[in-house]
Design a protein around this motif. Sequence first.
Motif, mmCIF file in Angstrom:
data_model
loop_
_atom_site.group_PDB
_atom_site.id
_atom_site.type_symbol
_atom_site.label_atom_id
_atom_site.label_comp_id
_atom_site.label_asym_id
_atom_site.label_seq_id
_atom_site.Cartn_x
_atom_site.Cartn_y
_atom_site.Cartn_z
ATOM 1 N N PHE A 110 0.805 -1.214 0.000
ATOM 2 C CA PHE A 110 0.000 0.000 0.000
ATOM 3 C C PHE A 110 0.844 1.273 0.000
ATOM 4 O O PHE A 110 0.614 2.148 -0.848
ATOM 5 N N PRO A 111 1.835 1.426 0.899
ATOM 6 C CA PRO A 111 2.623 2.668 0.873
ATOM 7 C C PRO A 111 3.350 2.889 -0.458
ATOM 8 O O PRO A 111 3.394 4.004 -0.977
ATOM 9 N N ARG A 112 3.904 1.823 -1.014
ATOM 10 C CA ARG A 112 4.613 1.940 -2.292
ATOM 11 C C ARG A 112 3.662 2.355 -3.417
ATOM 12 O O ARG A 112 3.962 3.253 -4.214
ATOM 13 N N SER A 113 2.512 1.721 -3.487
ATOM 14 C CA SER A 113 1.544 2.053 -4.531
ATOM 15 C C SER A 113 0.961 3.442 -4.322
ATOM 16 O O SER A 113 0.723 4.174 -5.300
ATOM 17 N N LYS A 114 0.731 3.825 -3.092
ATOM 18 C CA LYS A 114 0.226 5.172 -2.815
ATOM 19 C C LYS A 114 1.213 6.215 -3.329
ATOM 20 O O LYS A 114 0.828 7.188 -3.982
ATOM 21 N N SER B 298 -8.079 4.416 6.867
ATOM 22 C CA SER B 298 -7.344 3.312 7.479
ATOM 23 C C SER B 298 -8.235 2.077 7.593
ATOM 24 O O SER B 298 -9.469 2.167 7.520
ATOM 25 N N ALA B 299 -7.591 0.935 7.814
ATOM 26 C CA ALA B 299 -8.337 -0.303 8.024
ATOM 27 C C ALA B 299 -9.261 -0.167 9.229
ATOM 28 O O ALA B 299 -10.366 -0.720 9.235
ATOM 29 N N ALA B 300 -8.824 0.577 10.242
ATOM 30 C CA ALA B 300 -9.667 0.786 11.421
ATOM 31 C C ALA B 300 -10.958 1.511 11.041
ATOM 32 O O ALA B 300 -12.024 1.236 11.596
ATOM 33 N N LYS B 301 -10.870 2.405 10.084
ATOM 34 C CA LYS B 301 -12.046 3.181 9.651
ATOM 35 C C LYS B 301 -12.949 2.365 8.727
ATOM 36 O O LYS B 301 -14.169 2.420 8.838
ATOM 37 N N THR B 302 -12.339 1.615 7.789
ATOM 38 C CA THR B 302 -13.143 0.858 6.826
ATOM 39 C C THR B 302 -13.628 -0.478 7.393
ATOM 40 O O THR B 302 -14.542 -1.072 6.857
ATOM 41 N N GLY B 303 -12.937 -0.956 8.434
ATOM 42 C CA GLY B 303 -13.267 -2.260 8.985
ATOM 43 C C GLY B 303 -12.697 -3.404 8.180
ATOM 44 O O GLY B 303 -12.991 -4.565 8.435
ATOM 45 N N ARG B 304 -11.846 -3.078 7.195
ATOM 46 C CA ARG B 304 -11.319 -4.130 6.331
ATOM 47 C C ARG B 304 -9.867 -3.902 5.959
ATOM 48 O O ARG B 304 -9.019 -4.727 6.229
ATOM 49 N N THR B 305 -9.565 -2.797 5.297
ATOM 50 C CA THR B 305 -8.217 -2.580 4.775
ATOM 51 C C THR B 305 -7.945 -1.090 4.597
ATOM 52 O O THR B 305 -8.870 -0.282 4.580
ATOM 53 N N ASP B 306 -6.677 -0.734 4.458
ATOM 54 C CA ASP B 306 -6.301 0.641 4.142
ATOM 55 C C ASP B 306 -6.689 0.938 2.693
ATOM 56 O O ASP B 306 -6.501 0.097 1.806
ATOM 57 N N THR B 307 -7.211 2.128 2.464
ATOM 58 C CA THR B 307 -7.595 2.542 1.119
ATOM 59 C C THR B 307 -7.191 4.000 0.889
ATOM 60 O O THR B 307 -7.085 4.778 1.831
#
Length: 128
Positions: A12-16, A35-44
Amino acid sequence: MIDHTGITVSDFPRSKSFYTSALAPLGYAMVMELSAAKTGRTDTAGFGEPPKPDFWISAGRPNQPPIHIAFRAPSRAVVDAFYAAAMAAGGRDNGAPGVRPHYHPNYYGAFVLDPDGHNIEAVCHAPG
């Protein structure tokens, strides 16, 4: 009409970082990050012409087979700038900027593979 689309990326950091640089010549910016904490699944992260994201990347197992996404560019110079920025950001050449007359006489595009092998294109349909 498509409202938004997205892909899954392995680092994720590299692609971002890649997309932040590669899409800047097209007028795109990272508009939203969740963040994953916000989505409940993954970083986006959502990219687009501010204020609306229309292209999303999400951390996870990359799409297989890799995806092809084409971004419309307003000029051939912007296609060239996209290609240079994407290559400088670690992209791999998949078709240098040029006319692709087999699509139509004014089809001017450039193709770059992102860090996961997704085929990312910028295309201008205006005459040269």
